[in-house]
Each structure stands twice: as structure tokens, then as C-alpha cells.
Design an enzyme around this catalytic site. Structure first.
Site, PDB file in Angstrom:
ATOM      1  N   CYS A  39       0.827  -1.196   0.000  1.00  0.00           N
ATOM      2  CA  CYS A  39       0.000   0.000   0.000  1.00  0.00           C
ATOM      3  C   CYS A  39       0.865   1.250   0.000  1.00  0.00           C
ATOM      4  O   CYS A  39       1.524   1.562   0.993  1.00  0.00           O
ATOM      5  CB  CYS A  39      -0.915  -0.056   1.219  1.00  0.00           C
ATOM      6  SG  CYS A  39      -1.624   1.528   1.680  1.00  0.00           S
ATOM      7  N   CYS A  89       0.001   4.064   2.554  1.00  0.00           N
ATOM      8  CA  CYS A  89       0.379   3.694   3.927  1.00  0.00           C
ATOM      9  C   CYS A  89       1.797   4.163   4.221  1.00  0.00           C
ATOM     10  O   CYS A  89       2.092   4.624   5.334  1.00  0.00           O
ATOM     11  CB  CYS A  89       0.354   2.172   4.116  1.00  0.00           C
ATOM     12  SG  CYS A  89      -1.248   1.420   3.863  1.00  0.00           S
TER      13      CYS A  89
END
Lengths: 205, 512
Positions: A95, A98
């Protein structure tokens, strides 16, 4: 799980008892910090450094405020049973957002100078835990206090918006707008500025 | 959940009790239990749950011989279509970078490829899909269990966790969608010890280096294709023919392209043994069956792509009398995916005679779920399934091969239109387009119904998808030539075919 949380609440200190007056005077501030430090020093020192994040925060002279959750027992002990409010950062290797949000979160948490802890959960390593907390897209940040989820947000603000918020203005935000309540609300007000743009995986079917 | 904590010694008693209670109350744990969380299993379980059924899906990945394992999603997501296409793209980009110079880009003379960068990116995407599937199951209220399922009786499944804990589950209907795994050759010393399969190639952390790919299926050619494309020394060893079951003229064009672009082919050869030498490399000795001569060479990796075997061994099917095909080991299924045991169904790669493709498994799974929920009687149509082989020169087709059409209609019963074309993009890049080819096999006379359509060229999959719709609608040759082409594309050459094979004329397309 509910009954377990109730029991935990009876055991743990209510965070409201730890009152930190938002002021710039060092003396008062230091006492506030030392109180919070003392109440959780034992826990912090009990936790071996190897379990904390290897990433060095700018204010690590104080203590490490964020850690990687190792397993379910670890989560129970350090998040559900935590005396401090905890921000749980559900993230994944794959991700991108993230990776942007993580350090920013840590910075913001570090600014809280020990009033808030941060737990990082890799959803690939702890899939069941993430599913249990209803995580679908990442990053998902959940604020927990006394074992209860008090707030959450999904996604991360795009990088450009973060650069507009200088560190100073973040500090002002905390000092001016926060009442002398739960530090969690302060942190959450900070994050209420963040819009949701989650990294949702595209599925073939 | 309590079932997970039962001691092994109490299993038998509780097992009987569980089954007894089900027989007594007539109440199953689930309406539908799906064994296998791949393309088919997931589609079926989600569809069933959406229709109000109580569904559970069991997924378990037995690690490969080399220890590779992966998450939810099955072969396609983890060790098939998805990583394959991404690595194929990596290889195509390598070619594009070389072409770019001709188009004016200032690119250094040597451009190299870093396997770990590609591998990490591919793994990250696959992991995001594993997670996505997990969330979807949660959202659609399908119970997911990471257990190895086996049949106890026609309504009971035993699930075994990695730690060895047993769970008994009962269901009204059981669906088997466990798919297949790559085969290792059984009679070649050192094969399993030193070789890898497609299960492993996509999860390697380090580059496989100089590779020998044994096999000539689409798996072998696609893998060899991207390995060569990213700059690795690649050899393909073919026992007899390439792409068995596909149109052989097209298969020849695919392998010709690969050979022309540096992939070595050891035709009509079989490996004898694989040994590890002191340097750590693998020495392979093989026999050229045409000349009888023996050869040997060293490789860093040996990739076995010699077929796939159905995952039926651990299912306990023989106990229940589920009929299997003796030759392939796959489950014999009816047109409605039923097996020889009522209320047990099987579909996807595990079904005998079924195409080993994700889209057919997904569609079949959804239709099966609808039938089991009593919402529909529609059967899966396995005809007219388009497919693409993602070799360096991609090949897509829908319908019959020339050989099959000839067999069914006779040589005089068909008319074949064909064309050799050159993609516009190849011109500036000075690329050889000798193998870019289109073949439309039609019925002779009558309406000239299209029996098969074949295309080699860039983006073959994208080109063929639209034509597959026409095929499904029963398009004829006149429909084809009545359609105006989109210019300038490769696909437009399909609607412009007019030279027949029968005429013997030169089928090379000239300028517009």
C-alpha cells in the site's frame, strides 16, 4: 469480546485522570509528561527495544511511542489493555499511501509527547485481526481508548496537502483548539482534516 | 469455533455425534460448502451468499516442493494469470525501451533488468489481491476457513488446519473447485530435487538466471517468453509439438518468433537427468530423439512445465465413489457440473474436459450457485470460449483450429481467409513482423459462418475480445467484411481479410 473489554476497563486507569494542560511553560509540561511517563514507564521498559519500530523518530530522546504488533496476545496487552489511548495503524507492504501516512502519523503522535501510543498492524501478517476490526481498505487508523474503538479514518491525505500544514501550525492546532480533555480527541481533530482516499485493491472479479 | 479446540482423542466421538445430530435434525451447518478458494470457488461462494445461502469456503495451499506458498485467490491470482501477465508486461517494456530509441528517445545503450524490483512489485500486487478477496468474502458474508478439506460423506467435510486441528462441517451441497498443480516428471533423476515449476518461478526472490524450460505448453512458452524478454539466457526443450491442442500453424508462428528473437529451442528432445555440479549450477543431459545423440549443458534453473495434475488425492473422493477419469485423474462431470454423487458438484480446472481458464470457472461457478439456490436452470456454455497465449508475440483465438474444422467439415467444406500484416508501430522500430498473421476459418458456401478466428500480434487478447462477441452471435464472413475497420490498427486487418488459402495467392497485406 465485550465482556473482556468491560473487565479491562475496570482495571485500567481512565485516561481522563491524566490531565495535561496545554501550555507552553516547560515546568508544568514536564510534570505532565513525567506523570504520564511514570504511569507507563514500567510498561515501556518492560517492552524490549527490539519490539519497537526500528525507525528513529526526531524526538526519540523521550521514548519510542510506536511499535509493531507481533500477535494477538501482543495486541491485547499493548493496545486493548493500554492505559494510554492508542492509534492503531493498519497498513500493508503493498500500500503506497500507507508508506506516506505512517511516518506522518508517527510524527504527530510523537508531538503528543507520550500521551498517545501508536500500534502498527501489518494486515498481511495479522489478517484475522484486521478483519475483526472491519478493516477493508488501507491505511485505516483506529483510535482506541480503554479497549474501545472511539474513532477511525480510512485513507491518507495526498502529500501536497500535508506540505501545506507546517509543523508549527500543527502545534497551534493542538494548543488552541483542544480543551483539557482526552488527548485522543486532540489527535483526532488533527486527523479530521484528512480526507479519505483509500488504497483499494482492484480485483479481477 | 469450539470445534477448533477439540482434542484429537475426542474427534471420533464428536464426529459421529455431529453427523448423528445432523441426520437427526436434518440441519446442516451450511447450505453450500466450497472446497477451494480460487477463481471458481470464490465466484461460486460469493454468488451463493448473495442469493441468501449460508456459505463457507475452505482454501488451503499445500506448499510446493520448493516450499512456495501463497494466500487466498487460487492459481490465477498467485501463480498464474496475474503474475504471468505482469512479468510478460515487464518483458514487453524491455522491447519497447529498445524500440524507443528509434522513436527519438535518448536511452543509454545498455538497459538492464533487476529481477528483485519486478518480483517485489508483483508480489505486492498479488498480496493486495489476496487481501481484497478476503475482504470481499467478509463483505458478502461468506465464511472463510484456511483448512484443507476432504470428504467424509456426501454432506460432511473434514477440515484440517496447518497445525493439525480438525473441524467437521456439514452442508446440504458440496462443491469441489480445488484446481490443479504443476506436475514433476517422475522418471528423471534429480527432477524434483533440483527443478522448479510455475508455482515457484513467480515467487523467486533472486533471478533464475540461465534457465531451461522443459515443456511446450502455453505455460512453458509464456514463462520462457518473459524470461528471455527480461534478458535471461533461455532454452525451451520440446518433446514433440508446441501448444498441443491449438492450431498448429499458429503455434509454429509463435515459436518461430521466439526463436528469431533469441530463445533456444531443443526440438524433439527429452531430458535424461539433472545433476548439481560443484559450482552450484544444474547440469542437464538430454537426448535428441530424432538423431539419438546425447547433449548436456549447465543452467542456473530448470523449470518443469510438463503438465498439470488435478488436486484430488487428498479429497477422499474414492471413498465416496466420485467418478474420476482414469487417464487424467480429473472428476467426471455432467453439463450441470454434477458428479456421480448427488449433491456433490465439481467445476473449474478439476472438471474433466473443461477448459483450464479463469473466466470459464468464474462463469460456471456463478451459474452453479444460481442453480443450487433454485434461482435458475441455465447451464454453462463452454463453446466459443476465446483465449490468448501471452508469448512474446501474443496469439489469440476463438472457435475451431484449422485442423479441427477440417476434421468436422472436410477440406472442401471450409474456406480459409488469411493475411500477413505489419503493425504500424513495427515500421519505425524496424521490427520484424513475419509472424504477424490472421486466419479466419469459415464454412464453405451457405452463409460462410465463421468457425474459427486466429490472430498473432501485439495486444492479441485485446483484439480478440470484441471478435469473440461477434463469434458468439454467429458472425459470418460477410458480416466481417461488411464491418468497417478502425484505422490505423492491427485489428482492422481482421475485417479486411480476403485472400483465401485455396487461391494460393500471396497473403501479405500491402499498404493502405
Amino acid at each position: 469480546m465485550a465482556h473482556r473489554l468491560v473487565l479491562r476497563r475496570l482495571w485500567t486507569l481512565s485516561v481522563n485522570d491524566i490531565r495535561c494542560l496545554p501550555t507552553s511553560t516547560a515546568s508544568v509540561a514536564s510534570s505532565c509528561y513525567s506523570t504520564s511517563l511514570q504511569s507507563s514507564t514500567t510498561r515501556v521498559s518492560f517492552l524490549s527495544p527490539s519490539r519497537s519500530l526500528p525507525r528513529a523518530l526526531p524526538h526519540t530522546s523521550r521514548r519510542e511511542v510506536s511499535f509493531n504488533v507481533q500477535d494477538n496476545e501482543d495486541f491485547t496487552e499493548r493496545v486493548i489493555n493500554s492505559e494510554l489511548p492508542v492509534l492503531v495503524d493498519f497498513h500493508a507492504q503493498w500500500c503506497g499511501p500507507c508508506k506516506i501516512l505512517g511516518p506522518r502519523l508517527e510524527k504527530a503522535v510523537a508531538k503528543q509527547k507520550g500521551r498517545v501510543a501508536m500500534a502498527k498492524v501489518d494486515i498481511d501478517d495479522h489478517t484475522d485481526l484486521a478483519i475483526e476490526y472491519g478493516v477493508s481498505a488501507v491505511p485505516t487508523v483506529i483510535a482506541m481508548r480503554g479497549g474501545d474503538v472511539v474513532d477511525h479514518f480510512v485513507g491518507s491525505k495526498m502529500m501536497m496537502s500535508w506540505t501545506h500544514l507546517s509543523a508549527k501550525s500543527l502545534d497551534n492546532e493542538i494548543h488552541l483548539s483542544s480543551p483539557s480533555h482526552t488527548p485522543t480527541i486532540v489527535v483526532l481533530m488533527l486527523f479530521s482534516l484528512i480526507l479519505a482516499r483509500p488504497a483499494s485493491p482492484g480485483l479481477p472479479f | 469455533m469450539a470445534a477448533l479446540y477439540r482434542g484429537r482423542h475426542r474427534w471420533k466421538r464428536i464426529n459421529c455425534l455431529h453427523i448423528f445430530s445432523r441426520k437427526l435434525t436434518g440441519k446442516n451447518d451450511y447450505d453450500l460448502l466450497v472446497i477451494g478458494g480460487g477463481s471458481g470457488g470464490l465466484a461460486c461462494s460469493k454468488e451463493a451468499a448473495q442469493l441468501g445461502q449460508k456459505v463457507a469456503v475452505l482454501d488451503y495451499v499445500e506448499p510446493s516442493a520448493k516450499g512456495a506458498k501463497w494466500g487466498l485467490g487460487g492459481t490465477c491470482v498467485n501463480v498464474g494469470c496475474i503474475p504471468k501477465k505482469l512479468m510478460h508486461q515487464a518483458a514487453l517494456l524491455g522491447t519497447a525501451v529498445k524500440d524507443a530509441k528509434k522513436y527519438g528517445w535518448q536511452i543509454p545503450d545498455t538497459v538492464s533488468h533487476d529481477w528483485p524490483t519486478m518480483a517485489e512489485a508483483v508480489h505486492n500486487h498479488v498480496k493486495s489481491l489476496n487481501w481484497g478477496h478476503r475482504v470481499q468474502l467478509q463483505d458478502k458474508k461468506v465464511k472463510y476457513m484456511n483448512l484443507k478439506g476432504s470428504l467424509v460423506d456426501e454432506h460432511t467435510v473434514r477440515g484440517l488446519s496447518k497445525a493439525g486441528k480438525e473441524t467437521i462441517l456439514t452442508a446440504k451441497n458440496i462443491v469441489i473447485a480445488t484446481g490443479g498443480r504443476p506436475k514433476y516428471p517422475t522418471n528423471i533423476p534429480g527432477a524434483a530435487e533440483h527443478g522448479i515449476t510455475s508455482d515457484d518461478i513467480f515467487w523467486l526472490k533472486k533471478s533464475p538466471g540461465k534457465t531451461l524450460v522443459v515443456g511446450a505448453s502455453y505455460v512453458a512458452l509464456e514463462c520462457a517468453g518473459f524470461l528471455k524478454g527480461i534478458g535471461l539466457d533461455t532454452t525451451v526443450m520440446v518433446r514433440s509439438i508446441a501448444l498441443r491442442g491449438f492450431d498448429q500453424q499458429m503455434a509454429g508462428l509463435v515459436t518461430d518468433y521466439m526463436e528469431a528473437h533469441g530463445t533456444r529451442f531443443a526440438w524433439k528432445s527429452v531430458p535424461n537427468r539433472v545433476d548439481k555440479v560443484s559450482s552450484g549450477a544444474l547440469q542437464v543431459t538430454w537426448t535428441d530423439t530424432q538423431t539419438g545423440s546425447e547433449h548436456k549443458d549447465t543452467f542456473d534453473s530448470v523449470l518443469w512445465a510438463v503438465g498439470r495434475a488435478p488436486e484430488t488425492k487428498a479429497l477422499g473422493l474414492d471413498k465416496l465413489g466420485v467418478q474420476l477419469n482414469k487417464e487424467t485423474g480429473k472428476i467426471v462431470v455432467g453439463p450441470d457440473e454434477s458428479t456421480s454423487v448427488p449433491n456433490i458438484y465439481a467445476f473449474g480446472d478439476i472438471g474433466e474436459g473443461r477448459p483450464e481458464l479463469t473466466p470459464t470457472a468464474i462463469k460456471a461457478g456463478k451459474l452453479l450457485a444460481r442453480r443450487l439456490a433454485g434461482q435458475s436452470t441455465e447451464l454453462m456454455n463452454y463453446d466459443n470460449v476465446p483465449t490468448t497465449v501471452f508469448t512474446p508475440l501474443e496469439y489469440s483465438c476463438v472457435g475451431l483450429s484449422e485442423e479441427e474444422a477440417e476434421k468436422r467439415h472436410g477440406k472442401d467444406g471450409i474456406e480459409i481467409y488469411h493475411a500477413f500484416y505489419k503493425p504500424l508501430e513495427f515500421t519505425v522500430a524496424e521490427r520484424d513482423a513475419s509472424q504477424c498473421y490472421i486466419k479466419v476459418v469459415c464454412e464453405q458456401g451457405g452463409t460462410g459462418k465463421i468457425l474459427g478466428l486466429h490472430f498473432t500480434g501485439p495486444n492479441a487478447g485485446e483484439v480478440a475480445q470484441g471478435f469473440a462477441v461477434g463469434f458468439q452471435c454467429g458472425a459470418t464472413y460477410s458480416h466481417l467484411i461488411q464491418t468497417v475497420g478502425i484505422h490505423p490498427t492491427c485489428a482492422e486487418e481482421v475485417v479486411k481479410v480476403h485472400i483465401t488459402k485455396r487461391s494460393g495467392l500471396d497473403a501479405t497485406v500491402t499498404g493502405c
